[in-house]
Scaffold this active site. Sequence first.
Site, PDB file in Angstrom:
ATOM      1  N   GLU A 294      45.101  47.293 -13.125  1.00  0.00           N
ATOM      2  CA  GLU A 294      45.179  47.028 -14.557  1.00  0.00           C
ATOM      3  C   GLU A 294      44.944  45.548 -14.847  1.00  0.00           C
ATOM      4  OE1 GLU A 294      47.836  49.480 -17.205  1.00  0.00           O
ATOM      5  OE2 GLU A 294      48.824  47.539 -17.470  1.00  0.00           O
TER       6      GLU A 294
ATOM      7  N   LYS B 247      44.014  56.018 -25.285  1.00  0.00           N
ATOM      8  CA  LYS B 247      45.140  56.298 -26.188  1.00  0.00           C
ATOM      9  C   LYS B 247      44.648  56.596 -27.596  1.00  0.00           C
ATOM     10  CE  LYS B 247      48.490  53.268 -23.840  1.00  0.00           C
ATOM     11  NZ  LYS B 247      49.351  52.083 -24.016  1.00  0.00           N
TER      12      LYS B 247
ATOM     13  N   HIS C 155      48.889  61.150   8.431  1.00  0.00           N
ATOM     14  CA  HIS C 155      48.519  62.564   8.488  1.00  0.00           C
ATOM     15  C   HIS C 155      47.729  62.992   7.263  1.00  0.00           C
ATOM     16  CE1 HIS C 155      50.975  63.320  12.092  1.00  0.00           C
ATOM     17  NE2 HIS C 155      51.798  62.422  11.571  1.00  0.00           N
TER      18      HIS C 155
END
Length: 551
Positions: free
Chosen positions: A357, A516, A388
């Site tokens: 960000e 947004k 893994h």
Amino acid sequence: MSDTSKELSTDGAWAALEQHADTLAGMRICRLFTDDPQRARRCRLQLNGLVLDYSKQLFLPRTLELLLELARERGLQGWINRLFSGEAVNCTEHRPALHTVLRAPNDTAVMVDGVNVMPQVQRERIRMRLFVNQLHRGEYRGCTGRVITDVVNVGVGGSDLGAVMATEALAPYRTNAIRMHYVSSIDGVHVTDVLERVNPKTTLFIISSKSFTTLDTMTNARTVRDWFLRHVDDESALETHFLGVSANDQAMAGFGITEQNRYHVWDWVGGRYSLSSAVGLPLAIAVGMEHFDAMLAGFHAMDRHFRQAPLEANMPVLLAMLGIWYRNFLGATGHVVLPYDHRLHRFPAYLQQLEMESNGKRVTRDGEPVTWQTCPLVFGEVGPNAQHSFYQLLHQGTQLVTADFLAPVQGSSEYPRHHDLALANCFAQSRALMEGQSAEQAAAALRAEGLSEEEIVRAVPHKVHEGNRPSSTLLFQRLDPHTLGMLIALYEHKVFVQGVIWEVNSFDQWGVELGKELAKELLPAVTGEQSPAGLDASTRELLAYVRQCRR
């Protein structure tokens, strides 16, 4: 492109580094240890028990000289001074970025618009301390007179990730029986699951949002408030059960949060840099103010080191410049963070926001397009789990990914043998990334297992590890509040340094805002009220499918 941007990519140390990178083609990290037996000791920094080993990176002494020359050409020391002195380093929003003041000693004086902001910081610290102590002593009670048993923090991004991460990391330092919960997701599942676990009459809700207008947070906040009032049926009870943390005092008042329950942050504190402000109130409740203060002291220790240490012995600077080296000159596309302590399992997610960000930008501070790579893709997981899952890509994939390994010397569990195994894995993986495995070594191992030559020929290509994959290792005595503060500040300042080199503003996040705004436009279409004009065909079809399924 601005003149300064042209200089960055074509002149001075940048151009010298491009040429220097060509001279390192085919060089092996392992060979550097052979050529310099003291390399491991020379390529190590230590601060208050935090050790950075950067010897497993592909660089020569000349490489560091050029990287630090680049930092000086970009005026890094001047930018550091401006950061700490309260100048408007957030150029697009015309603000300082004074998160360092939040953890500074009380006698610090930093002026913003002619006003010393330290008394404001001190006042909020005192208010936090009084409230936390009152809560822990059982003196602060809910509307029915019962003690508070649960705290729910409602926030998202910087108002959630830091507090969640630190609460998990410092779990052994919990000083009370109050249960902590965090709500961030907007899907409704998260808030439902949390509310099912708490009693409204003994639960305290913290609504944390710098603007107090963030759609995700305020939607969840209104849901929580409505749920509370359905169960308590007394609006006056909001006064004791709801707290707010914001820069928007008027919006907190409009929500029903009383003045004494409003905690303040300032517009000169970015959300992802705000853990050491009142945004950290849920953490302070979890671990107590003594341990919260210890974390602040760790922050400040790294702040002081960053501001005062020479560039060649400066931990955030070296970590940042090695990242620049690999990202811009050796072609690394990703950076992975690998803690070998499960308490830090949320640390990679926290750093994802902090790094991507901050520096995931495509224009310079002047608004000109950048012509160089900026922030890499940052990801991570607790090391034993990552081994893994995506370690396969790290060892044998086609992309170059740099790595940070983090591990405490002393584990925090009651099973020391387990932590010994974790440390062995941590060191083994960084070694394997560096050394790799040649075809000859793979063949010898298979031959020792008794495989035929035909089977060996077929299997060897799959067993070869190229190696020469770079990593740094951060070791610390134990994961305590002071160390956590140092670690967070280390990465904060690393991000700042890289933003200076890339000429981007590390303190805005306009890329977060567009989605947004579009979500607000699309909400009526999702609910079936009306669709905005000008939608693309894909979005129209997706909305049509939603309406069809709901019918």
